[in-house]
Design an enzyme around this catalytic site. Structure first.
Site, PDB file in Angstrom:
ATOM      1  N   THR A  83      11.459  -0.610   6.032  1.00 13.82           N
ATOM      2  CA  THR A  83      12.649  -1.363   6.459  1.00 13.82           C
ATOM      3  C   THR A  83      12.503  -1.974   7.855  1.00 13.82           C
ATOM      4  O   THR A  83      13.492  -2.399   8.446  1.00 13.82           O
ATOM      5  CB  THR A  83      13.888  -0.437   6.441  1.00 13.82           C
ATOM      6  OG1 THR A  83      13.625   0.691   7.302  1.00 13.82           O
ATOM      7  CG2 THR A  83      14.196   0.063   5.044  1.00 13.82           C
ATOM      8  N   HIS A 173       3.539   6.261  -7.919  1.00  8.92           N
ATOM      9  CA  HIS A 173       2.626   6.297  -6.768  1.00  8.92           C
ATOM     10  C   HIS A 173       1.566   5.195  -6.809  1.00  8.92           C
ATOM     11  O   HIS A 173       0.721   5.103  -5.917  1.00  8.92           O
ATOM     12  CB  HIS A 173       1.948   7.681  -6.727  1.00  8.92           C
ATOM     13  CG  HIS A 173       1.382   8.039  -5.397  1.00  8.92           C
ATOM     14  ND1 HIS A 173       0.027   8.250  -5.188  1.00  8.92           N
ATOM     15  CD2 HIS A 173       1.979   8.226  -4.189  1.00  8.92           C
ATOM     16  CE1 HIS A 173      -0.185   8.562  -3.921  1.00  8.92           C
ATOM     17  NE2 HIS A 173       0.981   8.548  -3.298  1.00  8.92           N
ATOM     18  N   LYS A 175      -0.385   1.780  -6.354  1.00 11.61           N
ATOM     19  CA  LYS A 175      -0.358   0.713  -5.338  1.00 11.61           C
ATOM     20  C   LYS A 175      -1.272  -0.426  -5.805  1.00 11.61           C
ATOM     21  O   LYS A 175      -2.498  -0.327  -5.739  1.00 11.61           O
ATOM     22  CB  LYS A 175      -0.855   1.226  -3.978  1.00 11.61           C
ATOM     23  CG  LYS A 175       0.097   2.245  -3.328  1.00 11.61           C
ATOM     24  CD  LYS A 175      -0.242   3.642  -3.751  1.00 11.61           C
ATOM     25  CE  LYS A 175       0.790   4.647  -3.308  1.00 11.61           C
ATOM     26  NZ  LYS A 175       0.578   5.157  -1.997  1.00 11.61           N
ATOM     27  N   ASP A 180      -1.226 -14.461  -8.351  1.00 13.38           N
ATOM     28  CA  ASP A 180      -1.920 -15.315  -9.310  1.00 13.38           C
ATOM     29  C   ASP A 180      -3.077 -14.524  -9.932  1.00 13.38           C
ATOM     30  O   ASP A 180      -2.827 -13.554 -10.626  1.00 13.38           O
ATOM     31  CB  ASP A 180      -2.365 -16.629  -8.668  1.00 13.38           C
ATOM     32  CG  ASP A 180      -1.173 -17.501  -8.267  1.00 13.38           C
ATOM     33  OD1 ASP A 180      -0.084 -17.296  -8.827  1.00 13.38           O
ATOM     34  OD2 ASP A 180      -1.326 -18.361  -7.384  1.00 13.38           O
TER      35      ASP A 180
END
Length: 513
Positions: A83, A173, A175, A180
């Site tokens: 954040t 979890h 990532k 594209d």
């Protein structure tokens, strides 16, 4: 105290399922790993399309550039979105690119799909959800935000476990960041620490449409069984979809298994057909090329010298591919082979520990010193987690010493002032080779959580190309340069003192962190 008691039903270890390796490794170079394609799709690419990144700043700058230049799709899967100002800049880049897409002629072609964990992404008043809601409000037809909620957090457990502690039950979890046809695989989350001074690993696969399609479909599949964030900050499931914590758990897990396995199996079939077609085309075209000379070969794709295998682990859904492949690699590693294994959280499963201690390869295991552990200095119970890792490390080191394996199995601690350590994966050097021919890179930490609780994905990259092998070797060396070898004296240092209560509690809670 009552929170920990609620976890009691989950503390007992499940009965391990022993699966025989799909086949033993064959003897020649990189081709010895082709057995992995019996389980997952195999993507053959040119090594020139692979770039290994080394720093958080490089990772962050690449994310921004890729977002700004995306035309068709942005797909991002992470534990959470932070954040801070750096994270807001990423969101601003997404907004700018979506705005450009809206203003282009015809209907907007850009689609943005973001997959995060529900519990981690909902923590606090300002959170991942509040960061992304403006995009949903401005571009409702182009943006999708899915929040995965583990089916294991339900009923009384869900009501009574407080925020932060509820994340111990299970998480999204994975990532993966793709733009594209360019794909970034990493262990890094979308948070300012991971853009500045939290060391991780990152690899970019450029101009790889088949790999990008696979991970788009995988994120879509998980997204379909996740809660959908709405413009008013509420969440709801897709129509007709079983609810992860209000619906039938068995039915939900069966649906999720079916959706994910459909992605894996259909991609595997596609790649097998492509492989067969390419093989026959190259056989027919070889004599023609020799007649037409070098000009004819100008438009052809280079022969693949690197193979990418996506390894998925979702034990809540009964998917254990990554575990099977990792165990097979550790089992089959030959005498005098070297395995460099790294994890930010040293808490190996018993199966992995047994294989490391009972097989023939040399191991160099890189882990976080207490000061670079992500929980160092945390408030409350979390502040004791680095000490728990020290205790686990000491127990493992004692076992290595008892078996007189100190020469073959070496622990090294990463230490770097002002930084934390989050890198995970392994590099495999075949006997007699100074360069690795295989690396694993992605989200798993080789611990209990990665194997049993969370949704994980990594890729095995196998390469015959010396330049790429050199890149991977330099990545490994750069990480290990910041480390010191662990010895008995390491645990006599004042900062390695572990309180009695931590020693007593660690065996009970080690499966949760």
């Amino acid at each position: 105290r009552s929170s920990w008691l609620l976890l009691a039903p989950l503390l007992s270890s499940p009965v391990p399922v022993i699966t025989a390796p799909p086949c033993s490794l064959c003897p020649e170079g990189a081709h010895r790993f082709q057995w992995i394609r019996n389980l997952v799709p195999e993507f053959g690419i040119s090594s020139s399309h692979v770039k290994v990144l080394s720093s958080p700043a490089e990772f962050y700058e690449l994310l921004k550039v890729q977002i700004k230049t995306a035309k068709q799709r942005v797909v991002m899967a992470s534990l959470y979105l932070g954040t801070g100002l750096l994270e807001q800049e990423l969101v601003d880049c997404l907004e700018e690119t979506l705005e450009k897409s809206l203003q282009a002629e015809g209907s907007p072609s850009l689609r943005v799909s973001i997959l995060l964990d529900y519990t981690r992404g909902s923590r606090g008043r300002k959170n991942s959800r509040t960061m992304l809601i403006p995009l949903l409000q401005r571009f409702p037809e182009q943006v999708r935000v899915s929040l995965f909620h583990t089916p294991n957090l339900r009923g009384l457990l869900r009501l009574l476990i407080p925020e932060r502690f509820n994340e111990t039950i299970g998480l999204q979890h994975i990532k993966v960041y793709l733009f594209d046809d360019n794909v970034i695989l990493s262990g890094a989350n979308l948070s300012d620490l991971y853009f500045t001074n939290r060391q991780d690993r990152y690899v970019l696969l450029q101009d790889s449409p088949e790999i990008a399609d696979f991970f788009t479909e995988l994120v879509d599949a998980i997204g379909d069984v996740s809660l959908q964030l709405q413009r008013d900050d509420t969440v709801q499931m897709l129509e007709g979809m079983e609810h992860p914590y209000q619906g039938d758990k068995v039915a939900y897990c069966e649906i999720a298994n079916r959706r994910v396995m459909e992605v894996i199996n259909s991609a595997r079939t596609r790649q097998e057909l492509l492989h067969t077609k390419t093989f026959h085309s190259s056989q027919q075209g070889s004599s023609l090329l020799s007649q037409q000379g070098s000009q004819a070969s100008g438009g052809l794709k280079p022969e693949p010298d690197t193979w990418i295998y996506p390894l998925i682990q979702m034990k809540p859904f009964g998917i254990q591919i990554d575990e099977l492949v990792t165990e097979t690699l550790l089992t089959e590693a030959e005498r005098d082979a070297r395995i460099y294994l790294t994890t930010g959280y040293f808490n190996l499963t018993q199966a992995y520990m047994d294989l490391i201690l009972g097989t023939r390869a040399e191991y160099r295991i890189l882990l976080a010193s207490p000061e670079v552990n992500g929980f160092f200095g945390a408030k409350g119970v979390a502040g004791a987690i680095p000490a728990a890792y020290v205790y686990i490390e000491r127990q493992f080191y004692s076992e290595v010493c008892c078996l007189h394996q100190q020469e073959r199995v070496q622990l090294q601690e990463y230490s770097r002032a002002g930084w934390t350590f989050h890198a995970k994966g392994l590099w495999l050097y075949l006997a007699g080779s100074d360069l690795p021919c295989l690396t694993l890179i992605g989200s798993p930490n080789f611990g209990y959580r990665s194997v049993h609780r969370d949704l994980e994905a990594q890729v095995a990259i196998v390469t015959e190309n010396k330049a790429l092998q050199q890149q991977l070797h330099q990545e490994q060396e750069q990480l290990y340069l910041c480390s010191g070898v662990v010895s008995s004296s390491t645990f006599e240092q004042p900062n390695r003192y572990v309180k009695l209560w931590v020693k007593l509690v660690t065996p009970l809670i080690k499966n949760f962190f």
